[in-house]
Design a protein around this motif. Structure first.
Motif, short mmCIF file in Angstrom:
data_model
loop_
_atom_site.label_atom_id
_atom_site.label_comp_id
_atom_site.label_asym_id
_atom_site.label_seq_id
_atom_site.Cartn_x
_atom_site.Cartn_y
_atom_site.Cartn_z
N ALA A 31 0.76 -1.23 -0.10
CA ALA A 31 -0.07 0.23 -0.09
C ALA A 31 0.88 1.19 0.12
O ALA A 31 1.96 1.22 0.40
CB ALA A 31 -1.02 0.05 1.25
N VAL A 32 0.35 2.29 -0.75
CA VAL A 32 0.99 3.41 -0.44
C VAL A 32 -0.06 4.44 0.02
O VAL A 32 -1.22 4.66 -0.01
CB VAL A 32 1.44 4.00 -1.82
N ILE A 42 2.84 13.03 -4.34
CA ILE A 42 3.79 12.30 -3.59
C ILE A 42 3.40 10.84 -3.29
O ILE A 42 2.21 10.85 -2.67
CB ILE A 42 4.29 13.31 -2.37
N VAL A 43 4.31 9.92 -3.39
CA VAL A 43 3.90 8.40 -3.41
C VAL A 43 4.46 8.08 -2.23
O VAL A 43 5.83 7.46 -2.46
CB VAL A 43 3.80 7.69 -4.55
N LEU A 44 3.95 7.87 -1.19
CA LEU A 44 4.69 7.28 0.01
C LEU A 44 4.35 5.74 0.37
O LEU A 44 3.42 5.34 0.43
CB LEU A 44 4.57 8.10 1.20
N PRO A 45 5.58 4.89 0.51
CA PRO A 45 5.37 3.51 0.92
C PRO A 45 4.54 3.57 2.06
O PRO A 45 5.06 4.16 3.27
CB PRO A 45 6.63 2.78 0.63
N VAL A 46 3.71 2.57 2.30
CA VAL A 46 3.34 2.16 3.67
C VAL A 46 3.89 0.86 4.15
O VAL A 46 3.61 -0.03 3.40
CB VAL A 46 1.80 2.04 3.66
N ALA A 51 -1.58 0.40 8.87
CA ALA A 51 -1.28 1.74 8.60
C ALA A 51 -2.42 2.46 7.71
O ALA A 51 -2.47 3.52 7.50
CB ALA A 51 0.04 2.18 8.45
N GLY A 52 -2.86 1.66 6.88
CA GLY A 52 -3.92 2.10 5.82
C GLY A 52 -3.07 2.41 4.52
O GLY A 52 -2.09 1.90 4.16
N GLY A 53 -3.77 3.50 3.84
CA GLY A 53 -3.29 3.86 2.33
C GLY A 53 -4.22 2.90 1.35
O GLY A 53 -5.13 2.39 1.60
N TYR A 54 -3.63 3.34 0.03
CA TYR A 54 -4.14 2.89 -1.03
C TYR A 54 -3.34 1.58 -1.64
O TYR A 54 -2.07 1.60 -1.59
CB TYR A 54 -4.04 3.70 -2.34
#
Length: 102
Positions: A31-32, A42-46, A51-54
């Motif tokens: 997820a990011v 901005i594309v942040l790694p999860v 922690a959620g995210g896409y």
């Protein structure tokens, strides 16, 4: 990591990444998080799924991925009319992939 530019495609509320880009910058990430503090995305790694995210969804057997986030793109002025390839680079200071939307 290398700041060598790569290409990201945005189309129909999705952010499309090749397997090469995913393997280089998001290996082992499922997820990011997407942010738009300015003209860039901005594309942040999860690192932890809780922690959620896409989700980084697998598109094909080659390992290409898509982040389907139409609500994010629409709320940041990047509706369905945004369709194209955009330059991106890894930013060590942000620990994120920066997609230039200009």
């Amino acid at each position: 990591m290398s700041a060598e530019p790569v290409t990201i495609r945005i189309r129909g509320g999705g952010l499309y990444m090749s397997a090469v880009v995913c393997d280089r910058y998001f290996a082992g990430v499922e997820a990011v998080v997407l942010l738009r503090p300015d003209d860039d995305v901005i594309v942040l790694p999860v690192r932890h799924a809780a922690a959620g995210g896409y989700l980084l969804k697998r598109r094909n057997a080659a390992g290409d991925r898509v982040v389907f986030a139409p609500e994010f793109f629409h709320s940041h002025g990047l509706g369905d009319d945004v369709n194209g390839e955009f330059a991106a680079h890894w930013d060590d200071n942000r620990a994120a992939l920066v997609v230039s939307i200009h």
